[in-house]
Design a protein around this motif. Structure first.
Motif, PDB file in Angstrom:
ATOM      1  N   PHE A 289      57.878  40.285  40.654  1.00  0.00           N
ATOM      2  CA  PHE A 289      57.858  41.733  40.448  1.00  0.00           C
ATOM      3  C   PHE A 289      58.241  42.074  39.006  1.00  0.00           C
ATOM      4  CE2 PHE A 289      58.937  42.538  45.218  1.00  0.00           C
ATOM      5  CZ  PHE A 289      57.597  42.408  45.541  1.00  0.00           C
ATOM      6  N   GLY A 290      59.300  41.436  38.521  1.00  0.00           N
ATOM      7  CA  GLY A 290      59.715  41.691  37.140  1.00  0.00           C
ATOM      8  C   GLY A 290      58.660  41.259  36.140  1.00  0.00           C
ATOM      9  N   GLU A 291      58.037  40.103  36.402  1.00  0.00           N
ATOM     10  CA  GLU A 291      56.975  39.623  35.512  1.00  0.00           C
ATOM     11  C   GLU A 291      55.792  40.576  35.493  1.00  0.00           C
ATOM     12  OE1 GLU A 291      58.056  34.906  36.373  1.00  0.00           O
ATOM     13  OE2 GLU A 291      56.283  35.844  37.278  1.00  0.00           O
ATOM     14  N   ALA A 292      55.475  41.163  36.652  1.00  0.00           N
ATOM     15  CA  ALA A 292      54.370  42.122  36.727  1.00  0.00           C
ATOM     16  C   ALA A 292      54.650  43.340  35.846  1.00  0.00           C
ATOM     17  CB  ALA A 292      54.154  42.561  38.176  1.00  0.00           C
ATOM     18  N   ALA A 293      55.870  43.851  35.912  1.00  0.00           N
ATOM     19  CA  ALA A 293      56.234  45.009  35.091  1.00  0.00           C
ATOM     20  C   ALA A 293      56.159  44.664  33.601  1.00  0.00           C
ATOM     21  CB  ALA A 293      57.638  45.484  35.454  1.00  0.00           C
ATOM     22  N   ILE A 294      56.629  43.472  33.233  1.00  0.00           N
ATOM     23  CA  ILE A 294      56.561  43.045  31.835  1.00  0.00           C
ATOM     24  C   ILE A 294      55.107  42.945  31.382  1.00  0.00           C
ATOM     25  CG2 ILE A 294      57.002  41.105  30.275  1.00  0.00           C
ATOM     26  CD1 ILE A 294      59.540  40.534  31.946  1.00  0.00           C
ATOM     27  N   ALA A 295      54.262  42.324  32.201  1.00  0.00           N
ATOM     28  CA  ALA A 295      52.850  42.161  31.849  1.00  0.00           C
ATOM     29  C   ALA A 295      52.159  43.503  31.664  1.00  0.00           C
ATOM     30  CB  ALA A 295      52.140  41.346  32.928  1.00  0.00           C
ATOM     31  N   VAL A 296      52.375  44.413  32.594  1.00  0.00           N
ATOM     32  CA  VAL A 296      51.696  45.708  32.536  1.00  0.00           C
ATOM     33  C   VAL A 296      52.167  46.532  31.334  1.00  0.00           C
ATOM     34  CG1 VAL A 296      51.429  47.937  33.703  1.00  0.00           C
ATOM     35  CG2 VAL A 296      51.197  45.803  34.998  1.00  0.00           C
ATOM     36  N   ASN A 297      53.459  46.549  31.073  1.00  0.00           N
ATOM     37  CA  ASN A 297      53.961  47.319  29.928  1.00  0.00           C
ATOM     38  C   ASN A 297      53.450  46.757  28.607  1.00  0.00           C
ATOM     39  OD1 ASN A 297      55.583  49.499  30.993  1.00  0.00           O
ATOM     40  ND2 ASN A 297      56.931  47.936  31.808  1.00  0.00           N
ATOM     41  N   ASN A 298      53.321  45.446  28.523  1.00  0.00           N
ATOM     42  CA  ASN A 298      52.753  44.856  27.313  1.00  0.00           C
ATOM     43  C   ASN A 298      51.255  45.126  27.211  1.00  0.00           C
ATOM     44  OD1 ASN A 298      54.704  43.250  25.573  1.00  0.00           O
ATOM     45  ND2 ASN A 298      55.294  42.557  27.614  1.00  0.00           N
ATOM     46  N   ALA A 299      50.554  45.141  28.349  1.00  0.00           N
ATOM     47  CA  ALA A 299      49.132  45.470  28.353  1.00  0.00           C
ATOM     48  C   ALA A 299      48.909  46.908  27.885  1.00  0.00           C
ATOM     49  CB  ALA A 299      48.549  45.268  29.752  1.00  0.00           C
ATOM     50  N   LYS A 300      49.757  47.817  28.336  1.00  0.00           N
ATOM     51  CA  LYS A 300      49.678  49.214  27.908  1.00  0.00           C
ATOM     52  C   LYS A 300      49.852  49.311  26.395  1.00  0.00           C
ATOM     53  CE  LYS A 300      50.022  53.814  28.281  1.00  0.00           C
ATOM     54  NZ  LYS A 300      48.954  54.696  28.769  1.00  0.00           N
ATOM     55  N   ASN A 301      50.826  48.621  25.870  1.00  0.00           N
ATOM     56  CA  ASN A 301      51.093  48.643  24.438  1.00  0.00           C
ATOM     57  C   ASN A 301      49.969  47.977  23.643  1.00  0.00           C
ATOM     58  OD1 ASN A 301      53.084  47.283  21.990  1.00  0.00           O
ATOM     59  ND2 ASN A 301      53.299  49.451  22.480  1.00  0.00           N
ATOM     60  N   TYR A 302      49.305  47.000  24.263  1.00  0.00           N
ATOM     61  CA  TYR A 302      48.197  46.292  23.613  1.00  0.00           C
ATOM     62  C   TYR A 302      47.017  47.216  23.374  1.00  0.00           C
ATOM     63  CZ  TYR A 302      44.356  42.884  23.122  1.00  0.00           C
ATOM     64  OH  TYR A 302      43.258  42.181  22.688  1.00  0.00           O
ATOM     65  N   ILE A 303      46.678  48.042  24.377  1.00  0.00           N
ATOM     66  CA  ILE A 303      45.514  48.921  24.223  1.00  0.00           C
ATOM     67  C   ILE A 303      45.872  50.252  23.585  1.00  0.00           C
ATOM     68  CG2 ILE A 303      44.269  47.837  26.118  1.00  0.00           C
ATOM     69  CD1 ILE A 303      45.008  50.158  27.909  1.00  0.00           C
TER      70      ILE A 303
ATOM     71  N   PRO B  30      48.718  50.965  20.989  1.00  0.00           N
ATOM     72  CA  PRO B  30      49.867  50.544  20.178  1.00  0.00           C
ATOM     73  C   PRO B  30      50.894  51.646  19.936  1.00  0.00           C
ATOM     74  CG  PRO B  30      47.835  49.688  19.264  1.00  0.00           C
ATOM     75  CD  PRO B  30      47.447  50.653  20.337  1.00  0.00           C
ATOM     76  N   ALA B  31      50.453  52.904  19.990  1.00  0.00           N
ATOM     77  CA  ALA B  31      51.382  54.012  19.750  1.00  0.00           C
ATOM     78  C   ALA B  31      52.247  54.312  20.970  1.00  0.00           C
ATOM     79  CB  ALA B  31      50.617  55.269  19.349  1.00  0.00           C
ATOM     80  N   SER B  32      51.873  53.745  22.114  1.00  0.00           N
ATOM     81  CA  SER B  32      52.650  53.994  23.330  1.00  0.00           C
ATOM     82  C   SER B  32      53.940  53.200  23.290  1.00  0.00           C
ATOM     83  CB  SER B  32      51.840  53.609  24.572  1.00  0.00           C
ATOM     84  OG  SER B  32      51.643  52.209  24.607  1.00  0.00           O
ATOM     85  N   LYS B  33      54.917  53.658  24.050  1.00  0.00           N
ATOM     86  CA  LYS B  33      56.191  52.955  24.112  1.00  0.00           C
ATOM     87  C   LYS B  33      56.065  51.741  25.022  1.00  0.00           C
ATOM     88  CE  LYS B  33      59.085  57.078  23.462  1.00  0.00           C
ATOM     89  NZ  LYS B  33      60.136  57.920  24.087  1.00  0.00           N
ATOM     90  N   TYR B  34      56.712  50.648  24.604  1.00  0.00           N
ATOM     91  CA  TYR B  34      56.756  49.474  25.476  1.00  0.00           C
ATOM     92  C   TYR B  34      57.613  49.777  26.699  1.00  0.00           C
ATOM     93  CZ  TYR B  34      58.278  44.965  27.295  1.00  0.00           C
ATOM     94  OH  TYR B  34      58.593  43.927  28.127  1.00  0.00           O
ATOM     95  N   PHE B  35      58.778  50.387  26.467  1.00  0.00           N
ATOM     96  CA  PHE B  35      59.648  50.781  27.578  1.00  0.00           C
ATOM     97  C   PHE B  35      59.169  52.129  28.106  1.00  0.00           C
ATOM     98  CE2 PHE B  35      63.619  53.020  28.987  1.00  0.00           C
ATOM     99  CZ  PHE B  35      63.759  52.309  30.173  1.00  0.00           C
ATOM    100  N   PRO B  36      58.759  52.195  29.352  1.00  0.00           N
ATOM    101  CA  PRO B  36      58.143  53.414  29.883  1.00  0.00           C
ATOM    102  C   PRO B  36      59.135  54.508  30.260  1.00  0.00           C
ATOM    103  CG  PRO B  36      58.291  51.783  31.612  1.00  0.00           C
ATOM    104  CD  PRO B  36      58.821  51.119  30.363  1.00  0.00           C
ATOM    105  N   GLY B  37      60.412  54.197  30.233  1.00  0.00           N
ATOM    106  CA  GLY B  37      61.396  55.124  30.789  1.00  0.00           C
ATOM    107  C   GLY B  37      61.660  54.744  32.232  1.00  0.00           C
TER     108      GLY B  37
END
Length: 336
Positions: free
Chosen positions: A300-314, A316-323
């Motif tokens: 579960f933790g790995e999934a959250a890490i992967a998705v947040n990094n994917a968001k930042n990848y596409i 770049p101006a988005s925050k890595y930490f989503p809140g």
């Protein structure tokens, strides 16, 4: 330009994939979920729906099928595109366009800006014993998974194995089966300590250093011969069902041509869950990195890490930490 392009595609709809799907929606990504099985839930629903799970945060115990139902409900809040019975056989990186192309066994093509591979242990088959009549009586008293506990009610059963599945099912079937014998080829078990404590305080008859030698029965299992691997002494057991929990053989051959770096029969990732292919991430039992623990809770933790990094990848101006999730209102609640 191309068929519909998604922000993120999750390949594998087990618990980790379902949580990644939910988290992708939470990050306001256009998400697609693909799985080779005909239903969501992965091993939770396909292999052991009636098994209790004890190590998921927030649940003292929960049936695998109920955990799957909760994860599905959570993931569906953001209305992801779902594709079942779709085995992905090819992954290509279209680097000039920063797009990942996925091709299924049936020829369907999927395009995505990022991909999270949550494939569990890949294609899996149960380990089998090389003794007479095992194959012939599969489904007629020989079992590798349990989907319906009621068939064991009032029966004598033999469980073979020393891992979590063997011990957990011995405990789960206590009070349902008439008598349970569990044999293990040595006196060291791989199951969790608490489960072992419960096992040795239960009514289950545990025999260490014993192995299965022969199965008896014509149309259905009627008995089994076991033997002490130290002395050769044989014992006949009157049993109607034999549960073989010897583990599963993982097979990653279907992804060997994808260009992913493989380490110890798993996909190698870094601390961001990135693979060696830009835009492709992985999470869950399919990955390996220093200190990796193959647990649902870790996945579960790995999934959250992967998705947040994917968001930042596409973006770049988005925050890595989503809140914190408490700062968001789930889509289904916004409409109320």
């Amino acid at each position: 330009m191309k068929d519909e392009i998604f922000d993120i595609t999750i390949v594998g709809a087990g618990p980790v994939g379902l949580y990644a799907t939910y988290y992708s929606g939470l990050r306001d990504m256009k998400v697609k979920l693909i799985d080779a099985l005909p239903q969501l839930g992965g091993q939770l629903t396909a292999l052991y729906p009636e098994k209790f799970i004890y190590d998921v945060a927030g649940f003292p115990e929960i049936l695998a099928k109920e955990l799957a139902e909760n994860l599905i409900a959570q993931a569906m809040q953001y209305e992801p595109a779902i594709f079942l019975n779709e085995k992905i056989i090819k992954l290509e990186s279209l680097e000039d366009e920063k797009i990942i192309k996925l091709t299924s066994e049936g020829g369907n093509i999927h395009f995505s800006k990022t991909v999270v591979l949550s494939l569990g242990i890949g294609a899996f088959v149960p380990r089998k014993l090389d003794i007479p009549d095992v194959k012939r009586l599969e489904g007629r008293g020989i079992h590798y998974v349990v989907k319906d506990k009621s068939i064991f009610r009032g029966k004598n059963i033999l469980i073979v194995g020393g891992g979590d599945s063997a011990v957990d099912w011995a405990l789960n079937l206590e009070g349902i089966a008439k008598h349970i014998t569990l044999i293990h080829r040595r006196d060291v078990f791989k199951a969790h300590e608490d489960s072992l404590r419960k096992l040795f305080n239960s009514t289950v008859e545990v025999k260490t250093f014993y192995e299965l030698k022969r199965i008896h029965g014509d149309e259905h299992v009627k008995g089994a011969t076991i033997f002490d691997n130290r002395t050769g002494e044989e014992i006949y057991l009157d049993v109607q069902h034999i549960l073989l929990f010897l583990g599963f053989l993982a097979n990653l051959e279907f992804i060997q041509s994808w260009g992913l770096e493989i380490d110890k029969n798993a996909i190698k990732v870094n601390s961001k869950m990135e693979t060696n292919i830009p835009g492709v991430y992985a999470a869950g039992d399919i990955v390996n990195y220093p200190g990796k623990l193959k647990l649902i809770s870790t996945g579960f933790g790995e999934a959250a890490i992967a998705v947040n990094n994917a968001k930042n990848y596409i973006e770049p101006a988005s925050k890595y930490f989503p809140g914190h999730s408490s700062d968001f209102v789930p889509k289904k609640l916004k409409s109320k």
